[in-house]
Design a protein around this motif. Sequence first.
Motif, short mmCIF file in Angstrom:
data_model
loop_
_atom_site.label_atom_id
_atom_site.label_comp_id
_atom_site.label_asym_id
_atom_site.label_seq_id
_atom_site.Cartn_x
_atom_site.Cartn_y
_atom_site.Cartn_z
N UNK A 259 0.84 -1.20 0.00
CA UNK A 259 0.00 0.00 0.00
C UNK A 259 0.87 1.25 0.00
N UNK A 260 1.94 1.23 0.79
CA UNK A 260 2.85 2.38 0.84
C UNK A 260 3.51 2.63 -0.51
N UNK A 261 3.90 1.56 -1.18
CA UNK A 261 4.53 1.70 -2.50
C UNK A 261 3.55 2.27 -3.52
N UNK A 262 2.35 1.73 -3.54
CA UNK A 262 1.34 2.21 -4.48
C UNK A 262 0.98 3.67 -4.17
N UNK A 263 0.84 4.01 -2.89
CA UNK A 263 0.52 5.38 -2.50
C UNK A 263 1.62 6.34 -2.93
N UNK B 140 3.82 5.94 -5.45
CA UNK B 140 3.80 6.06 -6.91
C UNK B 140 2.66 6.96 -7.35
N UNK B 141 1.48 6.76 -6.79
CA UNK B 141 0.34 7.60 -7.15
C UNK B 141 0.58 9.05 -6.73
N UNK B 142 1.23 9.25 -5.60
CA UNK B 142 1.55 10.61 -5.14
C UNK B 142 2.42 11.33 -6.15
N UNK B 143 3.47 10.67 -6.61
CA UNK B 143 4.38 11.30 -7.57
C UNK B 143 3.65 11.60 -8.87
N UNK B 144 2.79 10.70 -9.31
CA UNK B 144 2.04 10.94 -10.55
C UNK B 144 0.99 12.03 -10.38
N UNK B 145 0.41 12.13 -9.20
CA UNK B 145 -0.64 13.11 -8.96
C UNK B 145 -0.12 14.53 -8.78
N UNK C 133 -3.44 14.47 0.43
CA UNK C 133 -3.96 13.11 0.27
C UNK C 133 -2.93 12.06 0.67
N UNK C 134 -1.69 12.29 0.29
CA UNK C 134 -0.62 11.34 0.61
C UNK C 134 -0.42 11.21 2.12
N UNK C 135 -0.41 12.34 2.81
CA UNK C 135 -0.23 12.30 4.26
C UNK C 135 -1.35 11.50 4.93
N UNK C 136 -2.57 11.71 4.49
CA UNK C 136 -3.71 11.01 5.09
C UNK C 136 -3.66 9.52 4.76
N UNK C 137 -3.47 9.17 3.49
CA UNK C 137 -3.46 7.76 3.08
C UNK C 137 -2.29 7.02 3.72
#
Length: 147
Positions: free
Chosen positions: A78-82, A84-89, A101-105
């Motif tokens: 989950x941390x890895x996916x979060x 990767x999504x953070x960098x893309x977002x 969003x990243x801090x919360x997730x």
Amino acid sequence: MVSVWGERVVAVIGALLAVYMMRLAWSFPAGGHLFPVFACGAMIAVSILMVVRTFVTPALFEKSFPSRPSREIVIPLIATVATILYVLMIFRVGYYTSTLLYLVIFSLAAGVKNRRAIALTVIITLPLMYAFFELFLQARLPQGWLI
């Protein structure tokens, strides 16, 4: 069941990807290649250690996986996916919105159950980041749909 050859194949593929990325990074201008080359070198070192581990402790690879994934397996995924999504977002949604969003997730994935602590972290961290990057450094971070 984890196999010795599966570990070796993954290590070789990881090392080859690291060599490829190292080759791409070598042409970065103004010393921009230093960190990527270092990170790729570390990936190659980890790959070598993975192969050595298959020879030193082959009994480790005879164990079977549990039928249901445990918390120790799921949280890093989950941390890895979060991440990767953070960098893309960052470039689509904006730096500060995606950081919120990243801090919360990431806090929820790490097991922080106190919602007040998460809210205080976000409320304190984001204005400080804004003040440091935008006002002090004048960095002009990526803006997306929101801020």
